[in-house]
Write a protein that holds these residues in place. Structure first.
Motif, short mmCIF file in Angstrom:
data_model
loop_
_atom_site.label_atom_id
_atom_site.label_comp_id
_atom_site.label_asym_id
_atom_site.label_seq_id
_atom_site.Cartn_x
_atom_site.Cartn_y
_atom_site.Cartn_z
N ARG A 1 0.39 -1.07 -0.19
CA ARG A 1 0.24 -0.10 0.29
C ARG A 1 0.80 0.95 0.03
O ARG A 1 1.25 2.54 -0.09
N ALA A 2 1.75 1.59 1.30
CA ALA A 2 2.95 2.25 1.15
C ALA A 2 3.58 2.84 0.10
O ALA A 2 3.48 3.43 -0.48
N ALA B 1 6.60 7.49 1.60
CA ALA B 1 5.81 6.78 2.62
C ALA B 1 6.27 5.90 3.80
O ALA B 1 7.47 5.52 3.65
N VAL B 2 5.70 6.36 4.68
CA VAL B 2 6.39 4.92 6.28
C VAL B 2 5.67 4.63 6.58
O VAL B 2 4.64 4.01 6.88
N ILE B 3 6.84 3.45 6.56
CA ILE B 3 5.79 2.46 7.94
C ILE B 3 6.56 2.28 8.88
O ILE B 3 7.71 2.43 8.91
N HIS B 4 5.50 1.99 10.41
CA HIS B 4 5.84 3.18 11.30
C HIS B 4 5.81 1.72 12.12
O HIS B 4 4.67 1.42 12.19
N LYS B 5 6.57 1.18 13.37
CA LYS B 5 6.06 0.43 14.24
C LYS B 5 6.17 1.15 15.35
O LYS B 5 7.72 0.74 15.64
N PRO B 6 5.49 1.60 16.39
CA PRO B 6 5.21 2.25 17.87
C PRO B 6 5.38 1.01 18.13
O PRO B 6 5.17 -0.15 17.92
N PRO C 1 -2.82 11.53 3.00
CA PRO C 1 -3.34 10.88 2.30
C PRO C 1 -3.27 9.75 2.94
O PRO C 1 -2.13 9.32 3.67
N ARG C 2 -4.29 8.61 2.93
CA ARG C 2 -3.87 7.56 4.60
C ARG C 2 -3.13 6.66 4.07
O ARG C 2 -2.54 6.43 5.17
N ASP C 3 -2.54 6.27 3.16
CA ASP C 3 -1.67 5.06 2.94
C ASP C 3 -0.32 5.69 2.95
O ASP C 3 0.02 4.71 3.00
N VAL C 4 0.37 6.77 2.76
CA VAL C 4 1.33 6.66 2.72
C VAL C 4 2.30 6.16 4.05
O VAL C 4 3.33 7.30 4.43
#
Length: 526
Positions: free
Chosen positions: A64-65, A186-191, A212-215
């Motif tokens: 998605r990202a 875009a970012v995949i973020h793991k908190p 935008p939701r998927d970025v």
């Protein structure tokens, strides 16, 4: 003497509205039925339940990202910064809500949650104002003036994997993600699972403000399950956490030659010079050592006090520490809150107990406070801490500081630098010029004069990061944005080629070019 407490307002204060929790949970990328329950550090009671991501969810987040990033990167920078310009006002308007969320998931005092709020508001605004200038194409000097024209371009990396820590989840998530997104990634973020709510909260808000939701994708789960897929498809990795964790990440991404930035551990020194203002230094030392119950990578864990001022400073500092107010209230009454994890309470207890057993002296604190909350530990001051003790060399990451005497500048510089870490340091003196001279000798990425950590950290125009085992790369400043880009040089040649023109032979061409060097030097063209 036990630290005084500030009464909590009641059990209902330590709850979040279920509709808010449900809305935030909907932003976790998760296709399964597994969930995690987040306990409140203040009470030990359940605070929220969130979905858990699996390895397949991380791969779907990357898909998605990557698709969303292509459209996002095509937007002009001035369009990409608009949600972040709106964010500053929205944060101010909804300040109380986010302060509650931060406190309830971390257990920190409200004044320390406020630092996170301020960091996100100010840092994101800093980059929103400057990103168009930092990212615009730049003319660079060509090889031959007027003949070679050079342009420097900045392209986004693509998809950034960002792993944020649990101790400052709002600040160390959003304030790094903002420049990554503004740069066109875009970012995949793991908190961290325990402290994911504040990240989900700001994502929810930014989507409302036009992002935008998927970025920005958020995945929540066990690092053993989702860590490798998170890293294996990323084009850049940003990590804040332990030195051990940073080394493992670097090893994982090295075969793909993926770039990364790492802000890691610290065993930060504070130096009290003989001319320091005792009262001001005491107040500053309390903040420097015990903000967020010491769960701050740039907090002070070692304090070196000059002989000339030791006997005046230490009793006043100990008195101030003993008088600190601990509490669980969602107001500004408490000076220190709770630890966040049981493992942190165990680590702090182990460090202090071992030091005492081996001869250290407790001047203040030194014990847990379950009467306030399950993870509270008193702000603690020790002397006589020897080199063989864990407390001396290893990061405690809790409300504990050890104090040492010193006699001269060379001695204290050597002792301050005698560590594998080099993240932050603090110097206290009435003479800023003396402080700057001493600061330049300390091996740390940031050094604060007459402040513990905030002066350097919150000066967003200047880079912040660690030397030695405390990290690689920097956040803040131009580097905090440009590290998320690939730089490209485009050079065009005009009027003549880089070879002899016409019938000119190479001997005369070589002489012409060589003499040209002298001419350009004389005219200061080169």
């Amino acid at each position: 003497m036990a630290s005084p407490t500030v009464p909590a307002k009641g059990a209902a204060e330590h709850e979040l509205p279920q509709n808010l929790i449900d809305r935030l949970a909907s932003h976790v990328v998760s296709g399964g039925a597994d969930t995690a329950t987040i306990p409140s550090p203040f009470t030990g009671e359940p605070l929220a339940t969130v979905p858990i991501s699996g390895a397949g969810d991380v791969r779907e987040a990357h898909r998605r990202a990557r698709e969303a990033q292509r459209a996002w990167a095509r937007l002009p920078v001035r369009e990409r910064v608009k949600p972040f310009l709106r964010l500053a006002d929205a944060l101010v308007d909804r300040r109380e809500e986010i302060l509650d969320v931060i406190q309830l998931e971390t257990g920190k005092a409200r004044r320390h949650a406020l630092e996170e709020f301020l960091d996100v508001a100010l840092c994101s605004l800093y980059y929103a104002r400057r990103a168009p200038r930092l990212l615009k194409p730049r003319r660079r000097q060509g090889m031959m003036p007027g003949v070679t024209r050079v342009q420097e371009l900045r392209h986004p990396k693509g998809v950034v994997a960002l792993i944020a820590p649990w101790n400052y989840p709002f600040a160390l998530g959003a304030s790094d993600i903002a420049p990554a997104l503004m740069a066109g990634n875009a970012v995949i973020h793991k908190p961290d699972t325990q402290t994911c709510l504040s990240s989900l909260w700001v994502l929810d808000l930014l989507v409302e403000l036009g992002l935008p939701r998927d970025v920005w994708q958020i995945v929540v789960g066990d690092p053993a399950e989702i860590g490798d897929p998170l890293l294996d498809e990323a084009d850049y990795v940003s990590f804040t956490g332990s030195t051990r964790g940073g080394k493992a990440i670097a090893e994982r991404v090295a075969p793909r030659l993926v770039a990364y930035s790492l802000e890691l551990g610290g065993k930060n020194p504070m130096i009290v010079m003989p001319d320091a203002d005792v009262e001001r230094t005491v107040r500053g030392a309390v903040r420097a050592c015990f903000t967020n119950a010491g769960q701050l990578c740039i907090s002070i864990e070692r304090m070196y006090v000059h002989d000339d001022v030791y006997d005046r400073f230490v009793p006043r500092f100990v008195e101030a520490v003993k008088g600190m107010k601990l509490g669980t209230g969602l107001d500004f009454g408490a000076e220190m809150g709770s630890l966040t994890y049981p493992r942190q309470l165990e680590a702090v207890t182990r460090h202090v107990d071992q030091a005492v057993k081996e001869g250290a002296t407790v001047l203040a604190g030194g014990q847990a406070r379950p009467d306030i909350g399950p993870l509270f530990y008193e702000p603690t001051v020790l002397t006589d801490v020897g080199e063989g003790m864990d407390l001396c060399a290893n990061e405690t990451f809790g409300p504990v500081v050890s104090i040492y005497r010193y006699r001269d500048e060379d001695e204290v510089v050597a002792r301050a630098n005698d560590t594998q870490y080099g993240l932050n340091a603090s110097v206290w003196t009435k003479s800023p010029s003396k402080g700057r001279r001493l600061a330049a000798r300390i091996q740390a990425g940031t050094v604060n004069i007459n402040d513990g950590y905030g002066a350097a950290y919150a000066s967003y125009d200047s880079p912040m990061g660690g030397m030695k085992q405390s990290g690689v790369g920097r956040r803040h400043g131009s580097e905090g944005l440009l590290k998320f880009t690939e730089v490209q040089t485009v050079a065009s040649q005009h009027f003549m080629d880089l070879e002899p023109p016409g019938s000119l032979d190479y001997d005369r061409f070589a002489a012409f070019m060589a003499n040209g060097i002298k001419v350009m030097k004389k005219l200061r063209i080169k």
